[in-house]
Design a protein around this motif. Structure first.
Motif, PDB file in Angstrom:
ATOM      1  N   ARG A 107       0.906  -1.199   0.246  1.00 49.76           N
ATOM      2  CA  ARG A 107       0.139   0.152   0.079  1.00 49.76           C
ATOM      3  C   ARG A 107       0.923   1.146  -0.179  1.00 49.76           C
ATOM      4  O   ARG A 107       2.008   1.441   0.787  1.00 49.76           O
ATOM      5  CB  ARG A 107      -0.936  -0.013   1.345  1.00 49.76           C
ATOM      6  CG  ARG A 107      -1.785  -1.074   1.502  1.00 49.76           C
ATOM      7  CD  ARG A 107      -2.418  -0.908   2.563  1.00 49.76           C
ATOM      8  NE  ARG A 107      -3.145  -2.086   2.902  1.00 49.76           N
ATOM      9  CZ  ARG A 107      -3.515  -2.761   4.286  1.00 49.76           C
ATOM     10  NH1 ARG A 107      -3.100  -2.003   5.318  1.00 49.76           N
ATOM     11  NH2 ARG A 107      -4.055  -3.781   4.468  1.00 49.76           N
ATOM     12  N   SER A 133      -1.331   4.030 -11.012  1.00 49.54           N
ATOM     13  CA  SER A 133      -2.567   5.246 -11.371  1.00 49.54           C
ATOM     14  C   SER A 133      -3.631   4.688 -11.098  1.00 49.54           C
ATOM     15  O   SER A 133      -4.683   5.689 -10.770  1.00 49.54           O
ATOM     16  CB  SER A 133      -2.220   5.900 -12.673  1.00 49.54           C
ATOM     17  OG  SER A 133      -2.567   4.919 -13.760  1.00 49.54           O
ATOM     18  N   HIS A 134      -4.087   3.727 -11.346  1.00 54.85           N
ATOM     19  CA  HIS A 134      -5.430   3.189 -10.940  1.00 54.85           C
ATOM     20  C   HIS A 134      -5.326   2.339  -9.807  1.00 54.85           C
ATOM     21  O   HIS A 134      -4.302   1.597  -9.443  1.00 54.85           O
ATOM     22  CB  HIS A 134      -6.082   2.070 -12.247  1.00 54.85           C
ATOM     23  CG  HIS A 134      -5.184   0.998 -12.599  1.00 54.85           C
ATOM     24  ND1 HIS A 134      -3.947   0.952 -12.911  1.00 54.85           N
ATOM     25  CD2 HIS A 134      -5.577  -0.328 -12.191  1.00 54.85           C
ATOM     26  CE1 HIS A 134      -3.557  -0.372 -13.299  1.00 54.85           C
ATOM     27  NE2 HIS A 134      -4.404  -0.999 -12.850  1.00 54.85           N
ATOM     28  N   ARG A 135      -6.584   1.948  -9.136  1.00 55.73           N
ATOM     29  CA  ARG A 135      -6.416   1.075  -7.911  1.00 55.73           C
ATOM     30  C   ARG A 135      -6.586  -0.337  -8.365  1.00 55.73           C
ATOM     31  O   ARG A 135      -7.336  -0.616  -9.033  1.00 55.73           O
ATOM     32  CB  ARG A 135      -7.724   1.536  -7.037  1.00 55.73           C
ATOM     33  CG  ARG A 135      -7.923   2.947  -6.558  1.00 55.73           C
ATOM     34  CD  ARG A 135      -6.829   3.139  -5.313  1.00 55.73           C
ATOM     35  NE  ARG A 135      -6.622   4.363  -4.875  1.00 55.73           N
ATOM     36  CZ  ARG A 135      -7.395   5.142  -4.011  1.00 55.73           C
ATOM     37  NH1 ARG A 135      -8.118   4.354  -3.048  1.00 55.73           N
ATOM     38  NH2 ARG A 135      -6.904   6.309  -3.742  1.00 55.73           N
ATOM     39  N   THR A 137      -7.330  -4.128  -7.502  1.00 58.95           N
ATOM     40  CA  THR A 137      -8.220  -4.715  -6.579  1.00 58.95           C
ATOM     41  C   THR A 137      -7.582  -6.339  -6.105  1.00 58.95           C
ATOM     42  O   THR A 137      -7.230  -7.014  -7.019  1.00 58.95           O
ATOM     43  CB  THR A 137      -9.519  -5.196  -7.456  1.00 58.95           C
ATOM     44  OG1 THR A 137     -10.302  -3.948  -7.780  1.00 58.95           O
ATOM     45  CG2 THR A 137     -10.594  -6.029  -6.672  1.00 58.95           C
ATOM     46  N   THR A 148     -14.432  -3.899  -6.083  1.00 50.37           N
ATOM     47  CA  THR A 148     -13.192  -3.082  -7.066  1.00 50.37           C
ATOM     48  C   THR A 148     -12.350  -2.594  -5.951  1.00 50.37           C
ATOM     49  O   THR A 148     -12.603  -2.355  -4.565  1.00 50.37           O
ATOM     50  CB  THR A 148     -13.988  -2.160  -7.727  1.00 50.37           C
ATOM     51  OG1 THR A 148     -14.792  -1.115  -6.700  1.00 50.37           O
ATOM     52  CG2 THR A 148     -14.908  -2.574  -8.413  1.00 50.37           C
ATOM     53  N   GLY A 149     -11.084  -2.208  -6.377  1.00 50.93           N
ATOM     54  CA  GLY A 149     -10.111  -1.442  -5.523  1.00 50.93           C
ATOM     55  C   GLY A 149     -10.354  -0.195  -4.912  1.00 50.93           C
ATOM     56  O   GLY A 149     -11.146   0.472  -5.309  1.00 50.93           O
ATOM     57  N   THR A 150     -10.182  -0.280  -3.764  1.00 48.03           N
ATOM     58  CA  THR A 150      -9.940   1.107  -2.710  1.00 48.03           C
ATOM     59  C   THR A 150      -8.795   1.579  -2.233  1.00 48.03           C
ATOM     60  O   THR A 150      -9.025   2.506  -1.624  1.00 48.03           O
ATOM     61  CB  THR A 150     -11.195   0.771  -1.619  1.00 48.03           C
ATOM     62  OG1 THR A 150     -10.827  -0.298  -0.896  1.00 48.03           O
ATOM     63  CG2 THR A 150     -12.478   0.415  -2.223  1.00 48.03           C
ATOM     64  N   THR A 151      -7.894   0.817  -2.478  1.00 51.88           N
ATOM     65  CA  THR A 151      -6.536   1.139  -1.912  1.00 51.88           C
ATOM     66  C   THR A 151      -5.412   1.222  -2.961  1.00 51.88           C
ATOM     67  O   THR A 151      -5.517   0.586  -3.913  1.00 51.88           O
ATOM     68  CB  THR A 151      -6.200  -0.163  -0.936  1.00 51.88           C
ATOM     69  OG1 THR A 151      -7.167  -0.528  -0.248  1.00 51.88           O
ATOM     70  CG2 THR A 151      -4.703   0.276  -0.391  1.00 51.88           C
ATOM     71  N   ALA A 152      -4.598   2.557  -2.569  1.00 50.43           N
ATOM     72  CA  ALA A 152      -3.720   2.735  -3.333  1.00 50.43           C
ATOM     73  C   ALA A 152      -2.268   1.595  -3.344  1.00 50.43           C
ATOM     74  O   ALA A 152      -2.030   1.591  -2.094  1.00 50.43           O
ATOM     75  CB  ALA A 152      -3.291   4.116  -3.397  1.00 50.43           C
ATOM     76  N   TYR A 153      -1.808   1.227  -4.438  1.00 47.09           N
ATOM     77  CA  TYR A 153      -0.749   0.240  -4.262  1.00 47.09           C
ATOM     78  C   TYR A 153       0.560   0.534  -5.122  1.00 47.09           C
ATOM     79  O   TYR A 153       0.336   1.368  -6.070  1.00 47.09           O
ATOM     80  CB  TYR A 153      -1.199  -1.416  -4.715  1.00 47.09           C
ATOM     81  CG  TYR A 153      -1.822  -2.049  -3.741  1.00 47.09           C
ATOM     82  CD1 TYR A 153      -1.309  -2.477  -2.619  1.00 47.09           C
ATOM     83  CD2 TYR A 153      -3.091  -1.901  -3.847  1.00 47.09           C
ATOM     84  CE1 TYR A 153      -2.035  -3.324  -1.655  1.00 47.09           C
ATOM     85  CE2 TYR A 153      -4.109  -2.578  -2.982  1.00 47.09           C
ATOM     86  CZ  TYR A 153      -3.544  -3.025  -2.004  1.00 47.09           C
ATOM     87  OH  TYR A 153      -4.277  -4.038  -1.028  1.00 47.09           O
TER      88      TYR A 153
END
Length: 175
Positions: A107, A133-135, A137, A148-153
């Protein structure tokens, strides 16, 4: 959502492919938190010999191996999606073992914290951070894959001999 007991969150194949398009590894890598082989299988398909182990038995590789208790490295390069609560220990242990290049899917909030800065980043900064740049999942290993993704990695990469501040690059959709 409850966390999996040992942070079993298989690595999305597109995340590993994105890393391998940006970084060179090998000819052999170590995947010490291999889980069900999601990350390792992508590496193997790219022609990288991959030595896998995990503390838990997910039916893929040698289990019962605690990376944090290993006394010597089995490869110079390491790629893993570590248990998040142990990520800093994984990185520090890889440095202690003398891994010359190691990458971790983490993260972006891993960058935060005075304590982590003092213990790790001030002494051993990553060479590069590849930010999605996209989250992404990333589902628990036992979870229905419908969210769907909610966390930045990002991929945090340590490269021996590089002691500059991290170079930050972005991984865009479709790359």
């Amino acid at each position: 959502m409850t966390r999996h007991k040992d942070d079993f969150y298989p690595t999305p194949p597109e995340a590993t492919r994105a890393l391998l398009r940006r970084e060179s590894f090998g000819p052999t890598i170590w995947e010490p938190a291999a889980g069900d082989g999601a990350l390792a299988n992508v590496c193997r398909r790219q022609g990288i010999e991959t030595i896998c182990s995990d503390l838990n038995d997910y039916g893929y590789c040698q289990s019962g191996i605690d990376f944090l208790l290993e006394q010597s490295r089995v490869a110079d390069h390491l790629i893993t999606n570590p248990p998040y609560r142990l990520a800093e220990e994984f990185i520090r242990h890889a440095i202690h073992l003398g891994c010359t290049k190691h990458a971790y899917l983490l993260r972006l909030s891993f960058l935060e914290g005075v304590g982590r800065h003092q213990r790790l980043f001030s002494k051993h900064p990553p060479a590069r951070i590849h930010v999605f740049s996209h989250r992404l999942t990333i589902w628990r290993g036992d979870q229905d894959q419908t969210s769907t993704g909610t966390t930045a990695y990002g991929w945090f990469v340590w490269d021996a001999g590089e002691t500059h501040s991290p170079i930050i690059e972005w991984i865009s959709d479709g790359e």
